[in-house]
Design a protein around this motif. Structure first.
Motif: not given
Ligand code: FES
Lengths: 306, 587
Positions: A143-159
């Motif tokens: 899983t190191d290749k991709g983004p860390k599990a968890g992080g992107p599950l919380y956030t989106t690109q909506w700022k």
């Protein structure tokens, strides 16, 4: 040990070697014909294949080919071969003598392992457990290749201030939708981001807010409301807007959300309302996000927190 | 009637003699190199009981072979990549559309590869038949009690095979990356995400990131063509090896006892028939692949995460899971700092419990009925009302879930609201098994109380008597048309015969005689041989059902059901069992 050939009484032998067909000649003919049909179909198949193929004919010819061989064989076996019935005595699976010896042999070894050196055995078990644990590490590195599990599950690109665009990356103007219209939108520059997909609906011409939350009126300029399109049940895109009833419907498992009530669940297995994206209108009349989503979008996951 | 159609004629006898010399040489050649004469002879003589329902397992086995054959071909053309390209292939409506290479290669396989569509559709049909056959085969095993000792391990292995088949079916279905299968993958992402403790980590590993991830398609390909099929092949081999070791169970009747096997030997009749069934199944699947369209992915379009269409359902074998997702109320478990999401309960928790109970069923049943004896004779479902009722209830449960998977279609079909359908099904999910189970139980009881139920009536022949009257006389049947009358096997009675030192299976010709009514095996009279390791001292194993059976048997003996056929007097081979059949026959 007896054998088929050991049954030497001619009468019995003939009896259970008898074939089932009442008319062996006819049976032979049937078997022969089905093999012949199968043979013919091979030629048709070859011809069809050279003619660039045709699925229906190919299927039917394969049916004749395999079916012909199969029916011929089965008929041959059923009518023209001796079927008995034969009787075989079952072999007894267990034997007490062997069972005892097996247990003794096993016990002999166990004494050597457990008796005096039981601490070695415990160490052996322990080191094997640790080995199992350490062998999981390479799995983790997958899983190191991709983004860390968890992080992107919380956030989106909506700022805050993100420009609302449609699928083609075109900004959405306050005049884009009529009342009752809906559109899938993204934050500017992220039209490929699956988790950012947001459903924009125009419910009225004046700001609306869920009952009891008049403060949220400023989230809906000119009646525009935006909800995460990722269903809180199992993540399907909530794609259907029934303007007449002001309901959003997820086609996967029929969860229904009330647009006028902050997308509260009115039916179906979805456990939570769709998160709402606060909107505002900029000076040129284009829609922008007032802020990001206030909670993780989409279905629940273990580490999401209560 | 026998001599007439089987009398060897001179030419055949000579040919047989010549063939025998050749066969002796071939047998010697093999044995001198591999030493396989003993095992080979055992294999050729292996007896298969004659009953159509034993073909269900064969259908599963053969469709697995067809799956491998067609699957290898399909794999040559499939590209396992989510990389996006623009389609320029042979299917005009999708030209210029953005899609993944996986979807485009499936289109090419269907439209540009000669015979590609037929083989792709055969592959899909074979998968559907494979799983269906496993399911029906399992029902047969369950309702006839074939899972009882000594066959418990094989029941559990079989359940493992079903699970793997379901998994591989889903994987294969998801590979083409069309709109429908992509939706399924999205749902499964959410399901995996909800696994306590490891959910988010596991799903990132599997999908390669946030949905849709960049590695789910290659991962699925490896699992679908390599990992799962190898597991299936290993379990299947074990399954078959265990069956061969234990021999098949058989239905009562036809001279069948607990200690023998009556039927057709492997060589040559069974080999020919079974090989023929393989080809016929291949033919049927080819015909379906040619004319019955399945999974027309070009009509669905490529997967696009922001789109989904209504009325999309998975293949039926996953449909019950989708139905469970739909019927589940909107509950979610909130723990301090953690959450068990809604999808976990219907899609993982409930199937997990169900399959665990199913897998442990043989052991549970043995414990509940205190029946630890060996069983080689099968039950008639009606003779075991409790088990049959539970099985019927379970099947109903699955059926309601399966209906739940199509609640939207049902609502449109009935022209009612989805809500009404969902609530009806939610209630039925609990209520229907509770109704079906007891009703099944009562039906079984009723059937056992009607002793003639299930016995084929003897046809009558009208005979004119000398003085001009007419009389109905029961007809003599052709030996092959003798009714197979099934007699209940005793419950809980030990069936392991005395241990024969160095006991070898004996295979003897049975003649024609053992058809017709079975030897009387009434529960009251069939007392267990005492050497059974399983006999529990002091436990009375004669239940109420047995009492009913004993009564039925007693009535039979008294001639309540008309004339009993004489039990094969004369013409029996030397190895035929005595009428009681509880001891090894002579050879
Ligand atoms: S994903 Fe929306 S209802 Fe299930």
């Amino acid at each position: 040990m007896s054998d088929l050939s050991d049954v030497n009484e001619p009468e019995t032998w003939a009896e259970h070697m008898a074939i089932a067909a009442r008319h062996p000649r006819r049976a032979e003919l049937v078997v022969g014909l089905s093999f012949l049909l199968a043979t013919l179909s091979v030629f048709v198949l070859g011809w069809i294949y050279t003619q660039n193929g045709q699925p229906q004919i190919e299927g039917m010819m394969l049916f004749v080919l395999f079916g012909g061989i199969g029916f011929g064989m089965a008929a041959w076996g059923k009518w023209l071969m001796p079927k008995g019935p034969f009787v075989e005595e079952r072999e007894v699976l267990t034997s007490e003598t062997n069972q005892e010896r097996f247990s003794e042999t096993f016990q002999r070894g166990r004494v050597a392992v457990e008796g005096r050196r039981s601490f070695l055995l415990k160490m052996f078990i322990g080191v094997n457990g640790l080995m199992g644990a350490i062998l999981l590490f390479p799995l983790r590195s997958l899983t190191d290749k991709g983004p860390k599990a968890g992080g992107p599950l919380y956030t989106t690109q909506w700022k805050a201030g993100a420009l609302v665009v449609d699928e083609e990356n075109r900004p959405v103007h306050i005049s884009t939708l009529d009342v009752g219209g809906s559109l899938t939108v993204f934050p500017h520059g992220y039209t490929d981001a699956t988790d950012d997909q947001t459903l924009l609906v125009r419910a009225a011409t004046t700001p609306v807010a869920p009952p009891g939350r008049p403060d949220l009126e400023k989230w809906s300029p000119a009646g525009y409301l935006a909800f995460s399109k990722v269903c809180t049940h199992a993540g399907c895109p909530v794609g259907q807007y029934e303007a007449q009833f002001q309901k959003l419907l997820c086609p996967c498992h029929e969860s229904t959300f009330d647009v006028l009530d902050g997308a509260a669940v009115v039916f179906g297995p979805a456990p939570r309302p769709l998160p709402q994206l606060p909107l505002m209108m900029d000076d040129n009349g284009y829609l922008r996000a007032r802020a990001g989503y206030g909670e993780p979008i989409g279905p629940g996951f273990w580490s999401r927190g209560g | 009637m026998i001599g007439g159609r089987n009398r060897p004629i001179g030419m055949r006898a000579r040919a047989a003699a010549v063939g025998k010399t050749a066969a002796i040489k071939q047998g010697r050649d093999i044995d001198e190199r591999l030493g396989l004469a003993g095992a080979g002879r055992w294999l050729l003589n292996y007896i298969f009981p004659d009953h159509w329902s034993f073909m269900l397992g064969e259908i599963a086995l053969y469709s697995f072979i067809i799956l491998i054959l067609t699957g290898v071909y399909v794999t040559f053309f499939f590209v396992d990549s989510a990389h996006e390209i623009v389609y320029h292939g042979a299917y005009l409506p999708l030209r210029g559309v953005h899609m993944s290479e996986a979807y485009a290669s499936t289109l090419d396989l269907s439209f540009s590869v000669r015979a590609g569509l037929v083989i792709r559709q055969m592959h899909h049909w074979a998968a559907v038949i494979f799983i269906g056959a496993i399911g029906i085969h399992m029902c047969r095993i369950f309702f006839t009690g074939a899972f009882r000792k000594p066959r418990e391990i094989n029941w559990t292995i079989g359940l493992g095979l079903l699970t793997l088949a379901l998994l591989n079916g889903f994987l294969g279905y998801s590979l083409p990356d069309d709109l429908v299968s992509g939706t399924g993958l999205r749902i499964f992402y959410s399901v995996f995400e909800s696994i306590p403790l490891i959910g988010p980590w596991f799903v990132y590993l599997l999908y390669g990131g946030n949905f849709p991830g960049n590695s789910i398609i290659p991962h699925m390909l490896v699992l679908h063509v390599f990992v799962v099929p190898i597991l299936i092949a290993v379990l299947l081999t074990a399954h078959l090896a265990i069956i061969m070791r234990q021999h098949h169970s058989q239905f009562p009747g036809k001279g069948a006892t607990e200690t023998n096997v009556v039927g057709t030997p492997m060589w040559p009749a069974y080999a020919a028939k079974s090989g023929g069934y393989f080809f016929m199944l291949f033919g049927v699947i080819a015909a379906l692949g040619g004319v019955a369209q399945i999974n027309p992915i070009w009509l669905f379009g490529p997967y696009d995460p922001i789109r989904v269409s209504s009325f999309t359902q998975p293949d039926w074998y996953i449909g019950w899971m989708d139905g469970a997702l739909r019927l589940m109320p909107n509950w979610e478990l909130h723990l301090p700092g953690h959450m068990v999401a809604n999808a976990f309960w219907p899609a993982l928790f409930m199937p997990g419990i169900l399959f665990t109970v199913l897998g442990a069923w043989p052991f549970l049943e043995a414990r509940l009925t205190r029946d630890y004896a060996h069983h080689n004779l099968l039950d008639r479902p009606r003779d075991r009302p409790v088990r049959t009722a539970i099985g019927a209830g379970l099947l109903t449960f699955f059926l309601v879930m399966l209906l739940g998977g199509s609640e939207d279609v049902i609502a449109v079909f009935l022209d009612t609201s989805v809500q009404a359908v969902v609530w009806t099904l939610r209630i039925s999910l609990i209520a229907a098994p509770l109704v079906v189970g007891p009703v099944t139980y009562l039906l079984c009881k009723e059937l056992s109380a009607v002793p003639s139920a299930g016995f084929r009536p003897r046809p009558n022949v009208i005979v004119r008597t000398a003085d001009g009257g007419y009389e109905a006389v029961p007809a003599e049947l052709h030996p092959l048309e003798q009714p197979e009358e099934l007699h209940p096997a005793p419950v809980g009675e030990a069936t392991v015969p005395e241990i024969v030192p160095g006991g070898q299976p004996e295979l003897v010709g049975a003649g024609r005689a053992p058809r017709g009514p079975a030897p009387p095996v009434s529960a009251a009279t069939a007392v267990a041989p005492s050497t059974a390791p399983s006999a529990i001292p002091g436990v009375r194993t004669v239940s109420r059902e047995d009492a009913v059976e004993a009564e039925v048997e007693a009535r039979r003996q008294r001639g309540f059901f008309g004339r009993r056929r004489s039990n094969g007097a004369g013409g029996n081979g030397p190895g035929r069992n005595g009428p009681d059949g509880d001891g090894p026959g002579g050879g």
